[in-house]
Design a protein around this motif. Structure first.
Motif, PDB file in Angstrom:
ATOM      1  N   LEU A  51      30.762 -17.974 -20.348  1.00 27.32           N
ATOM      2  CA  LEU A  51      30.774 -19.108 -19.701  1.00 27.32           C
ATOM      3  C   LEU A  51      31.275 -19.005 -17.920  1.00 27.32           C
ATOM      4  O   LEU A  51      30.829 -18.788 -17.543  1.00 27.32           O
ATOM      5  CB  LEU A  51      31.888 -20.317 -19.442  1.00 27.32           C
ATOM      6  N   ALA A  52      31.315 -17.122 -18.282  1.00 25.41           N
ATOM      7  CA  ALA A  52      31.879 -16.529 -16.911  1.00 25.41           C
ATOM      8  C   ALA A  52      30.235 -15.675 -16.246  1.00 25.41           C
ATOM      9  O   ALA A  52      29.961 -15.248 -15.808  1.00 25.41           O
ATOM     10  CB  ALA A  52      32.575 -15.940 -16.952  1.00 25.41           C
ATOM     11  N   MET A  53      29.173 -16.076 -17.129  1.00 28.54           N
ATOM     12  CA  MET A  53      28.229 -15.197 -16.813  1.00 28.54           C
ATOM     13  C   MET A  53      27.379 -15.435 -15.595  1.00 28.54           C
ATOM     14  O   MET A  53      27.592 -16.597 -15.158  1.00 28.54           O
ATOM     15  CB  MET A  53      26.792 -14.991 -17.776  1.00 28.54           C
ATOM     16  N   ASN A  54      26.893 -14.432 -15.168  1.00 27.94           N
ATOM     17  CA  ASN A  54      26.155 -14.678 -13.391  1.00 27.94           C
ATOM     18  C   ASN A  54      24.797 -13.811 -13.164  1.00 27.94           C
ATOM     19  O   ASN A  54      25.300 -12.784 -14.141  1.00 27.94           O
ATOM     20  CB  ASN A  54      27.073 -14.348 -12.734  1.00 27.94           C
ATOM     21  N   ARG A  55      23.923 -14.222 -12.735  1.00 30.82           N
ATOM     22  CA  ARG A  55      22.728 -13.369 -12.639  1.00 30.82           C
ATOM     23  C   ARG A  55      23.039 -11.626 -11.760  1.00 30.82           C
ATOM     24  O   ARG A  55      24.050 -12.023 -10.363  1.00 30.82           O
ATOM     25  CB  ARG A  55      21.628 -14.290 -11.836  1.00 30.82           C
ATOM     26  N   ARG A  56      22.628 -10.824 -12.305  1.00 26.30           N
ATOM     27  CA  ARG A  56      23.274 -10.114 -11.094  1.00 26.30           C
ATOM     28  C   ARG A  56      22.431 -10.104  -9.355  1.00 26.30           C
ATOM     29  O   ARG A  56      22.215  -8.572  -8.967  1.00 26.30           O
ATOM     30  CB  ARG A  56      23.385  -8.950 -12.246  1.00 26.30           C
ATOM     31  N   TYR A  57      21.151  -9.882  -9.907  1.00 33.44           N
ATOM     32  CA  TYR A  57      19.563 -10.194  -8.988  1.00 33.44           C
ATOM     33  C   TYR A  57      19.973 -11.430  -8.665  1.00 33.44           C
ATOM     34  O   TYR A  57      19.614 -12.924  -9.300  1.00 33.44           O
ATOM     35  CB  TYR A  57      18.877  -9.457  -9.287  1.00 33.44           C
ATOM     36  N   ALA A  58      19.209 -11.568  -6.895  1.00 33.59           N
ATOM     37  CA  ALA A  58      18.288 -12.510  -6.332  1.00 33.59           C
ATOM     38  C   ALA A  58      17.599 -12.054  -5.421  1.00 33.59           C
ATOM     39  O   ALA A  58      17.005 -11.118  -5.016  1.00 33.59           O
ATOM     40  CB  ALA A  58      19.494 -13.026  -5.639  1.00 33.59           C
ATOM     41  N   ARG A  59      16.419 -13.172  -4.700  1.00 36.26           N
ATOM     42  CA  ARG A  59      16.035 -13.370  -4.090  1.00 36.26           C
ATOM     43  C   ARG A  59      17.114 -13.582  -2.711  1.00 36.26           C
ATOM     44  O   ARG A  59      17.259 -14.012  -2.409  1.00 36.26           O
ATOM     45  CB  ARG A  59      14.624 -13.880  -3.894  1.00 36.26           C
ATOM     46  N   ALA A  60      15.710 -12.252  -1.268  1.00 37.02           N
ATOM     47  CA  ALA A  60      16.438 -12.119   0.013  1.00 37.02           C
ATOM     48  C   ALA A  60      15.264 -12.137   0.689  1.00 37.02           C
ATOM     49  O   ALA A  60      14.697 -10.809   0.146  1.00 37.02           O
ATOM     50  CB  ALA A  60      17.663 -12.021  -0.004  1.00 37.02           C
ATOM     51  N   LYS A  61      15.146 -12.896   2.130  1.00 37.41           N
ATOM     52  CA  LYS A  61      14.736 -11.595   2.884  1.00 37.41           C
ATOM     53  C   LYS A  61      14.987 -10.350   3.201  1.00 37.41           C
ATOM     54  O   LYS A  61      15.659  -9.981   3.020  1.00 37.41           O
ATOM     55  CB  LYS A  61      14.425 -12.610   4.262  1.00 37.41           C
ATOM     56  N   LYS A  62      13.393  -9.365   3.109  1.00 37.37           N
ATOM     57  CA  LYS A  62      13.942  -8.053   3.896  1.00 37.37           C
ATOM     58  C   LYS A  62      14.652  -8.232   4.961  1.00 37.37           C
ATOM     59  O   LYS A  62      14.617  -8.436   5.758  1.00 37.37           O
ATOM     60  CB  LYS A  62      12.379  -8.217   4.249  1.00 37.37           C
ATOM     61  N   GLY A  63      15.668  -7.333   4.381  1.00 32.95           N
ATOM     62  CA  GLY A  63      16.594  -6.676   5.350  1.00 32.95           C
ATOM     63  C   GLY A  63      17.265  -7.643   4.962  1.00 32.95           C
ATOM     64  O   GLY A  63      19.056  -7.249   5.546  1.00 32.95           O
ATOM     65  N   LYS A  64      17.844  -8.520   4.641  1.00 32.34           N
ATOM     66  CA  LYS A  64      19.198  -9.746   4.576  1.00 32.34           C
ATOM     67  C   LYS A  64      19.538  -9.231   2.724  1.00 32.34           C
ATOM     68  O   LYS A  64      19.260  -9.226   1.860  1.00 32.34           O
ATOM     69  CB  LYS A  64      18.235 -10.546   4.358  1.00 32.34           C
ATOM     70  N   ARG A  65      20.902  -9.746   2.981  1.00 32.35           N
ATOM     71  CA  ARG A  65      21.643  -9.475   1.670  1.00 32.35           C
ATOM     72  C   ARG A  65      21.710 -10.745   1.173  1.00 32.35           C
ATOM     73  O   ARG A  65      21.294 -11.722   1.586  1.00 32.35           O
ATOM     74  CB  ARG A  65      23.391  -9.296   1.767  1.00 32.35           C
ATOM     75  N   ALA A  66      21.578 -10.760  -0.100  1.00 30.39           N
ATOM     76  CA  ALA A  66      21.311 -11.997  -0.991  1.00 30.39           C
ATOM     77  C   ALA A  66      23.513 -12.539  -1.781  1.00 30.39           C
ATOM     78  O   ALA A  66      24.115 -11.711  -1.851  1.00 30.39           O
ATOM     79  CB  ALA A  66      20.534 -12.230  -2.419  1.00 30.39           C
TER      80      ALA A  66
END
Length: 95
Positions: A49-64
């Motif tokens: 139940l604590a699973m979470n995605r490790r990758y996400a999308r963000a604008k170039k140069g910005k942190r997700a």
């Protein structure tokens, strides 16, 4: 020559041996004698139940950024059985 680099699809070369072909033929003979109504298929799956995605999308140069549980969470196991007549035994277990 218009060739491109591709990932190979492998299979066991023993599958083409005479011994394996004979065994496969014997299995099909046995399977033909089984009645469809007698078949039951069982499947098991699980999730934490604590699973979470490790990758996400963000604008170039910005942190997700995202949020996730701090503790490990519970494990959930699900088992199900299905037959030609329908679902027989759904089961869920929290460990």
């Amino acid at each position: 020559m218009e060739l491109t680099r591709k990932k190979k699809t492998l299979h066991a070369n023993e599958a083409e041996s005479e011994r394996v072909k004979k065994l496969r033929s014997q299995d099909w003979t046995t399977i033909r004698e089984v009645c469809l109504k007698d078949l039951v298929f069982i499947d098991e799956t699980g999730v934490n139940l604590a699973m979470n995605r490790r990758y996400a999308r963000a604008k170039k140069g910005k942190r997700a950024y995202s949020k996730c549980p701090d503790n490990r969470g519970n494990n959930v196991t699900m088992i199900g059985a299905i037959a030609p007549t329908g679902i027989l035994a759904p089961f869920r277990n929290c460990l």
